[in-house]
Design an enzyme around this catalytic site. Structure first.
Site, PDB file in Angstrom:
ATOM      1  N   HIS A  16     -19.048  69.881  84.509  1.00  0.00           N
ATOM      2  CA  HIS A  16     -17.982  70.492  85.305  1.00  0.00           C
ATOM      3  C   HIS A  16     -16.843  69.498  85.501  1.00  0.00           C
ATOM      4  CE1 HIS A  16     -19.301  69.183  89.665  1.00  0.00           C
ATOM      5  NE2 HIS A  16     -19.250  68.171  88.844  1.00  0.00           N
ATOM      6  N   CYS A  35     -14.648  62.878  89.730  1.00  0.00           N
ATOM      7  CA  CYS A  35     -15.035  64.270  89.456  1.00  0.00           C
ATOM      8  C   CYS A  35     -13.880  65.077  88.882  1.00  0.00           C
ATOM      9  CB  CYS A  35     -15.581  64.932  90.719  1.00  0.00           C
ATOM     10  SG  CYS A  35     -17.190  64.271  91.165  1.00  0.00           S
ATOM     11  N   HIS A  41     -17.754  66.018  83.178  1.00  0.00           N
ATOM     12  CA  HIS A  41     -18.932  65.149  83.302  1.00  0.00           C
ATOM     13  C   HIS A  41     -20.108  66.045  83.668  1.00  0.00           C
ATOM     14  CE1 HIS A  41     -17.513  65.559  87.435  1.00  0.00           C
ATOM     15  NE2 HIS A  41     -18.766  65.413  87.789  1.00  0.00           N
ATOM     16  N   HIS A  43     -24.159  66.972  85.264  1.00  0.00           N
ATOM     17  CA  HIS A  43     -25.158  66.747  86.311  1.00  0.00           C
ATOM     18  C   HIS A  43     -26.477  67.383  85.898  1.00  0.00           C
ATOM     19  CE1 HIS A  43     -22.505  65.166  89.445  1.00  0.00           C
ATOM     20  NE2 HIS A  43     -21.615  66.066  89.066  1.00  0.00           N
ATOM     21  N   ASP A  81     -27.291  76.935  82.301  1.00  0.00           N
ATOM     22  CA  ASP A  81     -27.933  75.762  81.705  1.00  0.00           C
ATOM     23  C   ASP A  81     -27.229  75.358  80.402  1.00  0.00           C
ATOM     24  OD1 ASP A  81     -29.817  73.690  81.456  1.00  0.00           O
ATOM     25  OD2 ASP A  81     -31.117  74.941  80.212  1.00  0.00           O
ATOM     26  N   HIS A  82     -26.921  74.065  80.297  1.00  0.00           N
ATOM     27  CA  HIS A  82     -26.241  73.507  79.127  1.00  0.00           C
ATOM     28  C   HIS A  82     -24.878  74.138  78.876  1.00  0.00           C
ATOM     29  CE1 HIS A  82     -30.092  71.611  78.512  1.00  0.00           C
ATOM     30  NE2 HIS A  82     -29.561  70.862  77.567  1.00  0.00           N
ATOM     31  N   GLU A 126     -27.225  68.194  93.506  1.00  0.00           N
ATOM     32  CA  GLU A 126     -26.323  67.781  92.430  1.00  0.00           C
ATOM     33  C   GLU A 126     -26.705  66.390  91.940  1.00  0.00           C
ATOM     34  OE1 GLU A 126     -21.912  68.935  91.823  1.00  0.00           O
ATOM     35  OE2 GLU A 126     -21.935  67.115  93.036  1.00  0.00           O
TER      36      GLU A 126
HETATM   37 NI    NI Z   1     -19.625  66.219  89.459  1.00  0.00          NI
END
Ligand code: NI
Length: 136
Positions: A16, A35, A41, A43, A81-82, A126
């Site tokens: 995200h 961020c 990046h 998580h 997911d992914h 997160e």
């Molecule tokens: Ni983040």
């Protein structure tokens, strides 16, 4: 009859970027820091889905964990997911994919699938040190 909670833990990986398109790059950088990285990046999200209700006298369950697990896989993991949450999902086209907003979106996707008399609560990690709870 007393209420009891059952929790199913799942996880997903997603990328995200936190960004407010109505702000300047400078303000985005000041508010969101790393961020706001333009190239995104990732998580490792840990998701806990809690269903609260009474025990069904016929099954002894609040909800069958297989059913709950399949529901989460089908409605949430298959979607997120992914994925790059900003680019790949409808849900985060117009809202910032913060942990808070992701938890609210997950709640709203699952709520119709849970019996109205049962409560649903979402906990989303997160990072191992940061998590959100919804509703609170
Ligand atoms: Ni983040």
């Amino acid at each position: 009859m007393n209420k009891i909670a059952i929790v199913r833990c799942e996880h997903f990986n997603a990328a995200h970027r936190l960004h407010n398109k109505d702000w300047t790059d400078e303000k985005n950088q000041a508010i969101f820091g790393k961020c706001n990285n333009p190239n995104y990046h990732g998580h490792n999200y840990e998701l806990e889905v809690k269903v609260i209700g009474t025990v069904d006298p016929d099954t002894g369950y609040v909800i069958d964990t297989k059913i709950l697990s399949d529901l989460i896989k089908d409605r949430i993991l298959a979607r997120f997911d992914h994925r790059n949450l900003n680019l790949d999902t409808e849900e985060f086209k117009d809202i910032n994919p913060t942990a808070e907003n992701i938890a609210i979106v997950i709640y709203n996707l699952l709520r119709p699938e849970i019996k109205p008399k049962q409560e649903l609560k979402i906990k989303l990690y997160e990072t191992p040190r940061n998590y959100v709870e919804y509703p609170y």
